[in-house]
Design a protein around this motif. Structure first.
Motif, PDB file in Angstrom:
ATOM      1  N   ARG A 128      41.052 -56.672-120.849  1.00 55.20           N
ATOM      2  CA  ARG A 128      41.554 -55.384-120.369  1.00 55.20           C
ATOM      3  C   ARG A 128      42.321 -54.667-121.486  1.00 55.20           C
ATOM      4  O   ARG A 128      43.186 -55.248-122.146  1.00 55.20           O
ATOM      5  N   HIS A 129      42.013 -53.392-121.660  1.00 53.35           N
ATOM      6  CA  HIS A 129      42.701 -52.585-122.668  1.00 53.35           C
ATOM      7  C   HIS A 129      42.486 -51.113-122.320  1.00 53.35           C
ATOM      8  O   HIS A 129      41.741 -50.781-121.392  1.00 53.35           O
ATOM      9  N   CYS A 130      43.125 -50.234-123.063  1.00 57.20           N
ATOM     10  CA  CYS A 130      42.998 -48.788-122.867  1.00 57.20           C
ATOM     11  C   CYS A 130      42.783 -48.122-124.218  1.00 57.20           C
ATOM     12  O   CYS A 130      43.392 -48.516-125.215  1.00 57.20           O
ATOM     13  N   GLY A 131      41.941 -47.109-124.256  1.00 58.78           N
ATOM     14  CA  GLY A 131      41.840 -46.280-125.442  1.00 58.78           C
ATOM     15  C   GLY A 131      43.079 -45.414-125.599  1.00 58.78           C
ATOM     16  O   GLY A 131      43.828 -45.208-124.641  1.00 58.78           O
ATOM     17  N   PRO A 132      43.294 -44.870-126.800  1.00 58.39           N
ATOM     18  CA  PRO A 132      44.546 -44.178-127.063  1.00 58.39           C
ATOM     19  C   PRO A 132      44.521 -42.664-126.922  1.00 58.39           C
ATOM     20  O   PRO A 132      45.563 -42.029-126.964  1.00 58.39           O
ATOM     21  N   PHE A 133      43.335 -42.058-126.725  1.00 58.64           N
ATOM     22  CA  PHE A 133      43.232 -40.648-127.080  1.00 58.64           C
ATOM     23  C   PHE A 133      42.322 -39.916-126.101  1.00 58.64           C
ATOM     24  O   PHE A 133      41.115 -40.160-126.066  1.00 58.64           O
ATOM     25  N   ARG A 134      42.887 -39.022-125.301  1.00 65.21           N
ATOM     26  CA  ARG A 134      42.117 -38.340-124.264  1.00 65.21           C
ATOM     27  C   ARG A 134      41.321 -37.142-124.777  1.00 65.21           C
ATOM     28  O   ARG A 134      40.639 -36.470-124.005  1.00 65.21           O
ATOM     29  N   THR A 177      40.665 -44.060-121.819  1.00 70.13           N
ATOM     30  CA  THR A 177      42.110 -44.239-121.744  1.00 70.13           C
ATOM     31  C   THR A 177      42.530 -44.871-120.410  1.00 70.13           C
ATOM     32  O   THR A 177      43.679 -45.290-120.260  1.00 70.13           O
ATOM     33  N   TYR A 178      41.602 -44.946-119.457  1.00 70.56           N
ATOM     34  CA  TYR A 178      41.866 -45.698-118.229  1.00 70.56           C
ATOM     35  C   TYR A 178      41.686 -47.199-118.522  1.00 70.56           C
ATOM     36  O   TYR A 178      40.836 -47.575-119.330  1.00 70.56           O
ATOM     37  N   PRO A 179      42.460 -48.063-117.879  1.00 63.04           N
ATOM     38  CA  PRO A 179      42.313 -49.505-118.115  1.00 63.04           C
ATOM     39  C   PRO A 179      40.883 -49.968-117.822  1.00 63.04           C
ATOM     40  O   PRO A 179      40.302 -49.602-116.795  1.00 63.04           O
ATOM     41  N   HIS A 180      40.347 -50.791-118.735  1.00 60.09           N
ATOM     42  CA  HIS A 180      38.988 -51.281-118.537  1.00 60.09           C
ATOM     43  C   HIS A 180      38.790 -52.608-119.260  1.00 60.09           C
ATOM     44  O   HIS A 180      39.516 -52.939-120.200  1.00 60.09           O
ATOM     45  N   GLU A 181      37.828 -53.380-118.789  1.00 57.63           N
ATOM     46  CA  GLU A 181      37.415 -54.614-119.451  1.00 57.63           C
ATOM     47  C   GLU A 181      35.955 -54.862-119.130  1.00 57.63           C
ATOM     48  O   GLU A 181      35.387 -54.254-118.219  1.00 57.63           O
ATOM     49  N   VAL A 182      35.344 -55.763-119.916  1.00 55.29           N
ATOM     50  CA  VAL A 182      33.899 -55.982-119.816  1.00 55.29           C
ATOM     51  C   VAL A 182      33.607 -57.479-119.848  1.00 55.29           C
ATOM     52  O   VAL A 182      34.231 -58.221-120.614  1.00 55.29           O
ATOM     53  N   TRP A 183      32.664 -57.903-119.017  1.00 56.52           N
ATOM     54  CA  TRP A 183      32.094 -59.245-119.097  1.00 56.52           C
ATOM     55  C   TRP A 183      30.587 -59.127-119.238  1.00 56.52           C
ATOM     56  O   TRP A 183      29.965 -58.282-118.592  1.00 56.52           O
TER      57      TRP A 183
END
Length: 227
Positions: A128-134, A177-183
């Motif tokens: 889980r992480h977020c991008g920094p820049f909208r 920038t919304y929280p997201h993660e990938v499997w």
């Protein structure tokens, strides 16, 4: 390229967050109508991506290109490899030459800042992480989406507390920038085309700020030899 995370400070993020209230997933016709050209060409783009994967040259892992992202790329010993074609306006000529269909589409899409073929190894987890820049949006087009144990696409994107499973030729335009993660819960590599595109229809001051940030990142990319 890594300096995007440094240039996009919390102060800059707050400027955008106070004035941009769009949801995590956006309509392509409103925000990136050129996406339809990429979707229409997905089978040709898939063939180019498979040729890259099967080629003799190794594809770098994400944290080889961008060491600051080791926490999400080198976290579990499984590879997340990135084939960069365009990095914040700077083209990687050899890679563009290897993907002529994609290169032609990019040439007709000036709003695309960056273009990457993303190769996610079997059972890889991106935490889980977020991008920094909208000021930018992420367009994802799945080119090779192997099935999981239940027969559905095995790669899952959890975005803003919702699950998305994109099959071959399926797409999503989203705000990273919304929280997201990938499997990738399949036994084969998932391949996706990832495009970073300018967010349209922003107020003038935010457009100027976005151009300043992305231009600075492009200069860093050129200095690092990525473009």
């Amino acid at each position: 390229m890594g300096s995007l995370y440094e240039l996009s400070s919390r102060a800059i993020r707050r400027i955008y967050d106070a004035r941009i209230t769009t949801p995590s997933v956006l309509d392509i016709d409103a925000y990136f109508p050129a996406a339809r050209h990429y979707v229409a060409a997905w089978t040709a783009l898939r063939q180019e991506a498979l040729a890259v994967l099967q080629g003799a040259s190794p594809i770098p892992r994400f944290h080889d290109v961008m060491p600051s992202q080791a926490d999400i790329s080198a976290n579990d010993g499984r590879d997340w490899r990135m084939y960069l074609l365009k990095v914040y306006g700077q083209e990687v000529k050899a890679n563009m030459d290897a993907c002529p269909v994609l290169a032609r589409l990019l040439a007709s899409s000036p709003e695309v800042l960056s273009a990457t073929l993303s190769f996610l190894a079997p059972h890889k987890h991106i935490p889980r992480h977020c991008g920094p820049f909208r000021g930018i949006l992420r367009f994802q087009l799945n080119l090779e989406a192997p099935p999981g144990a239940d027969g559905r696409p095995g790669a899952t994107l959890w975005l803003d507390q919702r699950e998305y499973r994109l099959g071959n030729g399926e797409y999503l335009l989203w705000d990273d920038t919304y929280p997201h993660e990938v499997w990738n819960r399949s036994d084969r590599t998932r391949i996706a085309l990832l495009l970073d595109v300018h967010r349209p229809n922003m107020p003038l001051d935010l457009r100027i700020l976005s151009r300043a940030v992305t231009t600075s990142v492009g200069m860093v990319a050129r200095w690092r030899g990525l473009g």
